[in-house]
Enzyme design. Structure first.
Site, PDB file in Angstrom:
ATOM      1  N   HIS A   1       0.836  -1.204   0.000  1.00 46.18           N
ATOM      2  CA  HIS A   1       0.000   0.000   0.000  1.00 46.18           C
ATOM      3  C   HIS A   1       0.871   1.255   0.000  1.00 46.18           C
ATOM      4  O   HIS A   1       0.623   2.189  -0.777  1.00 46.18           O
ATOM      5  CB  HIS A   1      -0.918  -0.012   1.216  1.00 46.18           C
ATOM      6  N   GLU A   2       1.879   1.281   0.860  1.00 40.58           N
ATOM      7  CA  GLU A   2       2.759   2.455   0.911  1.00 40.58           C
ATOM      8  C   GLU A   2       3.540   2.608  -0.385  1.00 40.58           C
ATOM      9  O   GLU A   2       3.754   3.732  -0.858  1.00 40.58           O
ATOM     10  CB  GLU A   2       3.702   2.343   2.112  1.00 40.58           C
TER      11      GLU A   2
ATOM     12  N   HIS B   1       1.570   4.445  -2.897  1.00 42.58           N
ATOM     13  CA  HIS B   1       1.638   5.910  -2.825  1.00 42.58           C
ATOM     14  C   HIS B   1       2.858   6.436  -3.582  1.00 42.58           C
ATOM     15  O   HIS B   1       2.776   7.465  -4.276  1.00 42.58           O
ATOM     16  CB  HIS B   1       1.705   6.368  -1.366  1.00 42.58           C
TER      17      HIS B   1
END
Length: 243
Positions: free
Chosen positions: A107-108, A111
């Site tokens: 998920h990070e 980004h």
């Protein structure tokens, strides 16, 4: 001038209190789900992929090679910092080969990919951060002064500044959802997790997304309260002055 507590204030606060209960319960439930889901799926994945390796896989899959991945202290402190273009993974994620670690790390990394490809919502969010910080800093001061002095112009400016925080929360939702979609897609395409493990990672990310939904609802509820107070006082003046 003294502060007069009128019917508009009474109505706004009552509506706020009624709506606050379900929103507050949702916020508590969301926090519980995040910690609970992370613990539930903090079990070793079959492919022995660590969080750092998973994040690297997401970056490679999208042709991003200039983003370092570093450990950071704390639990669930994982984040991507665009200021130094670095992914920071917590102690429970960086070197852990668990389902939760893979989901959070990907998920990070999602980004980081968003910034690399110029994803529109994240560019909008980055652009409004300075004015959002300004609004957060001064809105409550102006709202308080407007309440105490019964100054509608100051109160209105306070509402407008506070609304920037709500707008920021609103723009954050597609950013977070998109990062999770990128994460899950890469997990599946790169075979970082097996099928049933992917569902576990999805549950962890859905729980995290729910916290952003709860934050938005809380901000919208607070904004509604201020707007109702403002409209109630305007109505009271048109109806014959202060209550």
């Amino acid at each position: 001038m003294p502060y007069y507590y009128g019917y508009g204030d009474f109505l706004a606060n009552n509506i706020y209190c009624i709506l606050l209960i379900p929103v507050f319960l949702l916020s508590l439930w969301a926090q519980f789900q995040v910690s609970g889901s992370f613990r539930r799926y903090s079990v070793a994945n079959r492919r022995h992929v660590t969080g750092a390796q998973a994040a690297e896989a997401v970056l490679r899959a999208h042709g991003v090679y200039d983003v370092p991945i570093r450990p950071c202290r704390g639990s669930l402190t994982d984040h991507y910092d665009p200021r130094d273009n670095t992914i920071y993974l917590s102690e429970d994620v960086y070197a852990s080969a668990t389902i939760s670690a893979v989901g959070v790390a990907c998920h990070e990394a999602g980004h980081a990919v968003q910034y690399a490809v110029g994803y529109s919502p994240i560019r909008v969010r980055s652009a409004i951060i300075p004015v959002t910080q300004l609004g957060s800093k001064f809105s409550f001061i102006l709202l308080l002064i407007g309440l105490v002095l019964y100054s509608q112009p100051l109160f209105l400016v306070g509402i407008l500044l506070f609304s920037l925080t709500t707008i920021f929360q609103l723009v954050t939702l597609p950013v977070e959802f998109n990062a999770s979609r990128r994460a899950i897609a890469t997990i599946e395409d790169s075979y970082l997790l097996d099928g049933d493990e992917v569902r576990g990672a999805e549950k962890v990310l859905r729980a995290a997304a729910l916290t952003y939904v709860a934050a938005l609802l809380m901000s919208m509820l607070q904004l509604l309260r201020y707007v109702l107070i403002f409209l109630g006082r305007n109505g009271g003046r048109r109806g014959g002055g202060r209550e």
